[in-house]
Design an enzyme around this catalytic site. Structure first.
Site, PDB file in Angstrom:
ATOM      1  CG  ASN A  18      31.425  -2.031  19.510  1.00 55.81           C
ATOM      2  OD1 ASN A  18      31.742  -3.070  18.945  1.00 55.81           O
ATOM      3  ND2 ASN A  18      31.098  -0.945  18.855  1.00 55.81           N
ATOM      4  CG  ASP A  56      31.355  -3.682  16.073  1.00 52.97           C
ATOM      5  OD1 ASP A  56      30.235  -4.210  16.218  1.00 52.97           O
ATOM      6  OD2 ASP A  56      31.516  -2.461  15.849  1.00 52.97           O
ATOM      7  CG  HIS A  57      37.057  -5.045  16.933  1.00 52.77           C
ATOM      8  ND1 HIS A  57      37.063  -4.942  15.560  1.00 52.77           N
ATOM      9  CD2 HIS A  57      36.994  -3.777  17.404  1.00 52.77           C
ATOM     10  CE1 HIS A  57      37.037  -3.666  15.218  1.00 52.77           C
ATOM     11  NE2 HIS A  57      36.995  -2.938  16.319  1.00 52.77           N
ATOM     12  NE  ARG A  68      42.955 -19.182  10.498  1.00 64.68           N
ATOM     13  CZ  ARG A  68      43.722 -20.036  11.176  1.00 64.68           C
ATOM     14  NH1 ARG A  68      43.192 -21.090  11.741  1.00 64.68           N
ATOM     15  NH2 ARG A  68      45.001 -19.817  11.275  1.00 64.68           N
ATOM     16  CG  HIS A 114      29.231   0.007  13.153  1.00 66.74           C
ATOM     17  ND1 HIS A 114      30.276   0.889  13.058  1.00 66.74           N
ATOM     18  CD2 HIS A 114      28.423   0.281  12.091  1.00 66.74           C
ATOM     19  CE1 HIS A 114      30.108   1.674  11.993  1.00 66.74           C
ATOM     20  NE2 HIS A 114      28.997   1.308  11.389  1.00 66.74           N
ATOM     21  NE  ARG A 166      32.960  -0.083   8.838  1.00 70.54           N
ATOM     22  CZ  ARG A 166      33.389   1.112   9.265  1.00 70.54           C
ATOM     23  NH1 ARG A 166      33.492   1.373  10.552  1.00 70.54           N
ATOM     24  NH2 ARG A 166      33.729   2.049   8.402  1.00 70.54           N
ATOM     25  NE  ARG A 203      35.468  -2.444   7.605  1.00 67.73           N
ATOM     26  CZ  ARG A 203      36.026  -1.229   7.644  1.00 67.73           C
ATOM     27  NH1 ARG A 203      36.771  -0.882   8.664  1.00 67.73           N
ATOM     28  NH2 ARG A 203      35.832  -0.371   6.661  1.00 67.73           N
ATOM     29  CD  GLU A 233      28.547   2.024  17.116  1.00 65.08           C
ATOM     30  OE1 GLU A 233      29.318   1.943  16.140  1.00 65.08           O
ATOM     31  OE2 GLU A 233      28.948   2.068  18.271  1.00 65.08           O
ATOM     32  CB  THR A 261      37.615   2.456  13.827  1.00 63.36           C
ATOM     33  OG1 THR A 261      36.531   2.539  14.753  1.00 63.36           O
ATOM     34  CG2 THR A 261      38.632   3.538  14.167  1.00 63.36           C
ATOM     35  CB  THR A 262      33.344   5.482  13.692  1.00 68.74           C
ATOM     36  OG1 THR A 262      32.668   4.241  13.585  1.00 68.74           O
ATOM     37  CG2 THR A 262      32.401   6.613  13.343  1.00 68.74           C
ATOM     38  CD  GLU A 293      28.558   6.454  21.363  1.00 69.93           C
ATOM     39  OE1 GLU A 293      27.576   5.731  21.078  1.00 69.93           O
ATOM     40  OE2 GLU A 293      29.738   6.045  21.337  1.00 69.93           O
ATOM     41  CG  HIS A 334      35.814   6.119  18.557  1.00 69.72           C
ATOM     42  ND1 HIS A 334      37.121   6.139  18.164  1.00 69.72           N
ATOM     43  CD2 HIS A 334      35.165   5.335  17.654  1.00 69.72           C
ATOM     44  CE1 HIS A 334      37.257   5.425  17.060  1.00 69.72           C
ATOM     45  NE2 HIS A 334      36.084   4.919  16.729  1.00 69.72           N
ATOM     46  N   GLY A 335      37.772   5.031  21.399  1.00 68.88           N
ATOM     47  CA  GLY A 335      39.172   5.121  21.799  1.00 68.88           C
ATOM     48  C   GLY A 335      39.405   5.029  23.296  1.00 68.88           C
TER      49      GLY A 335
HETATM   50  N1  PXP Z   1      30.931   4.460  19.795  1.00 69.58           N
HETATM   51  C1  PXP Z   1      30.812   4.494  18.450  1.00 69.58           C
HETATM   52  C2  PXP Z   1      29.717   5.316  17.863  1.00 69.58           C
HETATM   53  C3  PXP Z   1      31.661   3.729  17.617  1.00 69.58           C
HETATM   54  O1  PXP Z   1      31.515   3.761  16.277  1.00 69.58           O
HETATM   55  C4  PXP Z   1      32.646   2.918  18.218  1.00 69.58           C
HETATM   56  C5  PXP Z   1      33.528   2.057  17.367  1.00 69.58           C
HETATM   57  O2  PXP Z   1      32.787   1.092  16.720  1.00 69.58           O
HETATM   58  C6  PXP Z   1      32.729   2.919  19.622  1.00 69.58           C
HETATM   59  C7  PXP Z   1      31.884   3.715  20.386  1.00 69.58           C
HETATM   60  C8  PXP Z   1      33.724   2.084  20.335  1.00 69.58           C
HETATM   61  O3  PXP Z   1      35.010   2.540  20.030  1.00 69.58           O
HETATM   62  P1  PXP Z   1      36.254   1.678  20.474  1.00 69.58           P
HETATM   63  O4  PXP Z   1      36.196   0.399  19.698  1.00 69.58           O
HETATM   64  O5  PXP Z   1      37.413   2.537  20.106  1.00 69.58           O
HETATM   65  O6  PXP Z   1      36.117   1.453  21.958  1.00 69.58           O
END
Ligand code: PXP
Length: 238
Positions: A6, A8-9, A17, A42, A44, A48, A69, A99-100, A150, A190-191
């Protein structure tokens, strides 16, 4: 079991910036070159991190699968139908959350999900539902037409006491086997990080693991390519 990254970050950092670096697509391509089998982003409601243009750019240029996502907002459903990712993962979304925060309650939104699954399937898009590792949620996910679930691993990831962690792993294992028995593909995420992924990777019937924050964070230390390889090696050594 495959790793989906993922990204996103990478976009979070870019947006801090307002410039073009770090480049989201480049991060996706590095992840693929390191062995990731899918890229997750994802979009959103508040945009963001990932922006609309990122989704098109990823779909047009990555060579693995795009897992998009999204929450069930009309404009985002329309965008998904236009982009045609390989999979959409439906998540709950709260405006104030960092976060979710948990799985979708598929029972509460089952009618909307039936309509959404039909729309996505008409375009050849598979539907995954991000849910708690709970048999009833899996059962309803199947009944509304989802192809995949998932399982939310956030509760497991936040626990520190081994016996409670173990209890959550048992729930994840049971939900995985049940989804499997219904013919559904299973992802988990997640996490997850370098310390807690191993126990999830031992649940062999999980098909895909989705990791974002920890991969991007560890890239500061090890670089993105080496970090993705570290996670793949954890998955493959279990
Ligand atoms: N799966 C889903 C459905 C999520 O929403 C996220 C966070 O965007 C992740 C996995 C990944 O989670 P993490 O960033 O904590 O690894």
């Amino acid at each position: 079991m495959i790793l989906n990254v993922n990204i996103d970050h990478v976009a979070t950092l870019r947006n801090a910036r307002g410039t073009s670096e770090p480049d989201v697509l480049e991060a996706a391509l590095i992840s693929e070159a390191a062995g990731a089998k899918g890229i997750v982003c994802h979009l959103r409601e508040d945009r963001r991190h990932i922006k609309d243009a990122d989704v098109y750019n990823l779909k047009n240029n990555i060579s693995t699968l795009l897992n998009f996502e999204m929450a069930m907002y009309d404009d985002i459903i329309a965008l998904a139908l236009d982009v045609v990712p390989h999979v959409v993962t439906i998540v709950p979304e709260g405006r104030q959350e960092l976060t979710t925060e948990g799985g979708l309650d598929v029972i509460a939104v089952q009618h909307e999900l039936i309509t959404l699954c039909k729309k996505m399937h008409d375009k050849g898009i598979n539907v995954s539902l991000f849910i708690e590792p709970d048999k009833t949620q899996v059962e309803i996910a199947k009944s509304v037409g989802a192809d995949m679930v998932e399982l939310h691993t956030g509760t497991y990831a936040n626990l520190t006491e081994p016996s409670r962690q173990n209890g959550e792993l048992i729930r994840i294992n049971e939900a995985t086997l049940f989804a499997n028995s219904l013919g559904m593909r299973v992802a988990a995420g997640h996490g997850l990080n370098l310390d807690n992924t191993s126990a999830i990777a031992k649940i062999k019937k999980i098909d895909e693991i989705s990791i974002g924050h920890s991969i991007i964070s560890n890239s500061i230390k090890y670089g993105l390519e080496a970090t993705v390889k570290k996670f793949i090696s954890i998955i493959e050594s279990n």
